[in-house]
Enzyme design. Structure first.
Site, short mmCIF file in Angstrom:
data_model
loop_
_atom_site.label_atom_id
_atom_site.label_comp_id
_atom_site.label_asym_id
_atom_site.label_seq_id
_atom_site.Cartn_x
_atom_site.Cartn_y
_atom_site.Cartn_z
N GLY A 1 29.66 8.05 13.75
CA GLY A 1 30.58 9.04 13.17
C GLY A 1 30.32 10.46 13.66
O GLY A 1 31.24 11.28 13.67
N GLU B 1 32.00 10.70 16.92
CA GLU B 1 33.44 10.69 16.66
C GLU B 1 33.91 12.06 16.16
O GLU B 1 35.00 12.53 16.51
CB GLU B 1 33.77 9.58 15.65
CG GLU B 1 33.53 8.20 16.27
CD GLU B 1 33.60 7.06 15.25
OE1 GLU B 1 32.72 7.03 14.37
OE2 GLU B 1 34.51 6.24 15.33
N GLU C 1 27.40 1.45 16.66
CA GLU C 1 27.84 0.57 15.57
C GLU C 1 27.67 -0.91 15.91
O GLU C 1 27.42 -1.74 15.04
CB GLU C 1 29.32 0.85 15.23
CG GLU C 1 29.55 2.15 14.49
CD GLU C 1 29.77 3.35 15.41
OE1 GLU C 1 29.44 3.26 16.62
OE2 GLU C 1 30.27 4.36 14.92
N ALA D 1 27.55 7.72 10.23
CA ALA D 1 27.80 7.52 8.80
C ALA D 1 26.47 7.16 8.14
O ALA D 1 25.58 6.60 8.79
CB ALA D 1 28.81 6.40 8.61
N1 CO8 Z 1 22.26 6.94 7.89
C1 CO8 Z 1 21.32 7.14 6.95
N2 CO8 Z 1 20.08 7.60 7.24
C2 CO8 Z 1 19.80 7.86 8.52
C3 CO8 Z 1 20.73 7.67 9.55
C4 CO8 Z 1 22.02 7.20 9.19
N3 CO8 Z 1 23.00 7.03 10.09
N4 CO8 Z 1 20.16 7.99 10.71
C5 CO8 Z 1 18.90 8.38 10.44
N5 CO8 Z 1 18.67 8.30 9.11
C6 CO8 Z 1 17.44 8.63 8.38
C7 CO8 Z 1 16.37 7.58 8.60
O1 CO8 Z 1 16.57 6.48 7.74
C8 CO8 Z 1 15.12 8.37 8.30
O2 CO8 Z 1 15.00 8.48 6.90
P1 CO8 Z 1 13.55 8.28 6.20
O3 CO8 Z 1 12.72 9.42 6.74
O4 CO8 Z 1 13.85 8.43 4.74
O5 CO8 Z 1 13.05 6.96 6.62
C9 CO8 Z 1 15.46 9.76 8.82
O6 CO8 Z 1 16.88 9.82 8.92
C10 CO8 Z 1 14.87 10.03 10.21
O7 CO8 Z 1 15.28 8.98 11.06
P2 CO8 Z 1 14.27 8.12 11.95
O8 CO8 Z 1 12.94 8.07 11.31
O9 CO8 Z 1 14.94 6.81 12.25
O10 CO8 Z 1 14.20 9.04 13.24
P3 CO8 Z 1 13.94 8.56 14.74
O11 CO8 Z 1 13.75 9.80 15.54
O12 CO8 Z 1 12.87 7.53 14.80
O13 CO8 Z 1 15.31 7.84 15.19
C11 CO8 Z 1 17.69 7.65 15.41
C12 CO8 Z 1 16.48 8.60 15.27
C13 CO8 Z 1 17.63 6.95 16.77
C14 CO8 Z 1 18.94 8.52 15.36
C15 CO8 Z 1 17.68 6.59 14.29
O14 CO8 Z 1 17.51 7.27 13.05
C16 CO8 Z 1 18.93 5.80 14.22
O15 CO8 Z 1 19.12 4.87 14.98
N6 CO8 Z 1 19.82 6.12 13.24
C17 CO8 Z 1 21.03 5.37 13.01
C18 CO8 Z 1 22.07 5.71 14.06
C19 CO8 Z 1 23.31 4.87 13.85
O16 CO8 Z 1 23.28 3.67 13.91
N7 CO8 Z 1 24.46 5.56 13.62
C20 CO8 Z 1 25.72 4.89 13.41
C21 CO8 Z 1 25.96 4.70 11.95
S1 CO8 Z 1 27.40 3.74 11.62
C22 CO8 Z 1 28.66 4.81 11.83
O17 CO8 Z 1 28.51 5.97 12.14
C23 CO8 Z 1 30.00 4.23 11.60
C24 CO8 Z 1 31.08 5.28 11.44
C25 CO8 Z 1 32.35 4.66 10.95
C26 CO8 Z 1 32.23 4.19 9.53
C27 CO8 Z 1 33.51 3.59 9.08
C28 CO8 Z 1 33.56 3.35 7.58
C29 CO8 Z 1 33.26 1.98 7.09
#
Ligand code: CO8
Length: 262
Positions: free
Chosen positions: A111, A114, A134, A66
């Site tokens: 997500g 999922e 998460e 998400a």
């Molecule tokens: N949301 C928003 N932006 C994201 C997300 C995300 N989930 N993942 C990556 N991005 C963005 C980064 O902020 C970055 O943006 P910017 O260039 O503007 O800084 C760009 O994508 C590239 O990401 P990274 O620079 O971080 O790339 P890396 O190769 O260094 O890392 C990762 C890749 C490991 C995937 C890292 O980006 C990461 O950890 N992302 C988050 C992953 C995460 O925690 N996902 C779970 C999210 S919560 C969820 O899914 C809950 C679902 C249920 C919701 C229920 C409703 C309430």
């Protein structure tokens, strides 16, 4: 409908839905869910579509979860509504009467994992990474992960993944039964399409009944599941494609299925 956050293409009866926010690693925001939900309706209404493939734009990510920039602003009620909206869209995906394959080309996190779990099966590229991180955000999965993951890989493996939030590789995901096939990144779509085309060449009624029997039967006790199977088997028998399949066998020729609902 015109789409901005997904790419929706249909070719030779195969619909490909591509999550298309590569700058945010295809993270799922509110607008994307609205579009995804419409795409599912469009697929349901189009009887020419035989198989669906879900994938992510770019070579780095399927869906990194998400959108945390949106998520971080939610209060409890907004979080509940967003979770419900996501779950409804993902249920539409799971309930499509045709097969859906996830072609996971990089991160499938939160997500995104999922979403992939709601598909009928997953092909992954060698660089794919799966996880439910998460817990590292002080949250739990909210798009069905606490329910579909244990059903798919068993309770204990699901608990370890959800409690630690650690990512696993494509090979590990295959070992625990989450992924069917691991491919080199360059051949992921080719391999997925090959299987999609093979499935698309089968009868429509039997594919529908097989999916329904497996999905509904897995949520019921064995006896009920076997009753569901009997009914599905009988319905298949009434289809033109079953006539064609059995006749072709007896005539020692390859069956040519019409793939209609008669
Ligand atoms: N949301 C928003 N932006 C994201 C997300 C995300 N989930 N993942 C990556 N991005 C963005 C980064 O902020 C970055 O943006 P910017 O260039 O503007 O800084 C760009 O994508 C590239 O990401 P990274 O620079 O971080 O790339 P890396 O190769 O260094 O890392 C990762 C890749 C490991 C995937 C890292 O980006 C990461 O950890 N992302 C988050 C992953 C995460 O925690 N996902 C779970 C999210 S919560 C969820 O899914 C809950 C679902 C249920 C919701 C229920 C409703 C309430």
């Amino acid at each position: 409908m015109a789409y901005e956050h997904i790419i929706f293409q249909v070719e030779e009866g195969i619909a490909t839905v591509t999550f298309n926010r590569p700058k945010a690693l295809n993270a799922l925001n509110d607008d994307l869910f609205r579009e995804f939900s419409s795409a599912m309706d469009e697929i349901s209404a189009n009887e020419d579509i035989r198989v669906v493939i879900l994938t992510g734009a770019g070579d780095k990510s399927f869906v990194a979860g998400a959108d945390i920039t949106e998520l971080a602003t939610y209060d409890a009620l907004q979080a509940k509504y967003f979770s419900q909206k996501g779950q409804r869209a993902i249920s539409k995906l799971q309930d499509l009467p045709i097969p859906v394959i996830a072609a996971v080309n990089g991160f499938a996190l939160g997500g995104g994992n999922e979403m992939a779990l709601a598909c009928d099966f997953i092909y992954a590229s060698e660089n794919a990474k799966f996880g439910l991180p998460e817990i590292n955000l002080g949250l739990i999965p909210g798009f069905g992960g606490t329910q579909r993951l244990p059903r798919q890989v068993g309770k204990n493996m699901a608990k370890e993944m959800i409690f630690t939030g650690k990512m696993i590789s494509a090979d590990q995901a295959r070992e625990i039964g989450m992924v069917n096939k691991v491919c080199p990144p360059d051949s992921l779509m080719e391999e997925t399409l090959k299987t999609a085309k093979d499935i698309a060449s089968k009868g429509k009624v039997c594919l529908r009944e097989a999916k329904q029997a497996i999905n509904s039967g897995m949520e019921a006790d064995l006896l009920t599941g076997c009753h569901i199977e009997c009914d599905g088997f009988a319905l298949c028998m009434a289809s033109e494609d079953a006539r064609e399949g059995t006749t072709a066998f007896l005539e020692k020729r390859k069956a040519v299925f019409k793939g209609n609902l008669k």
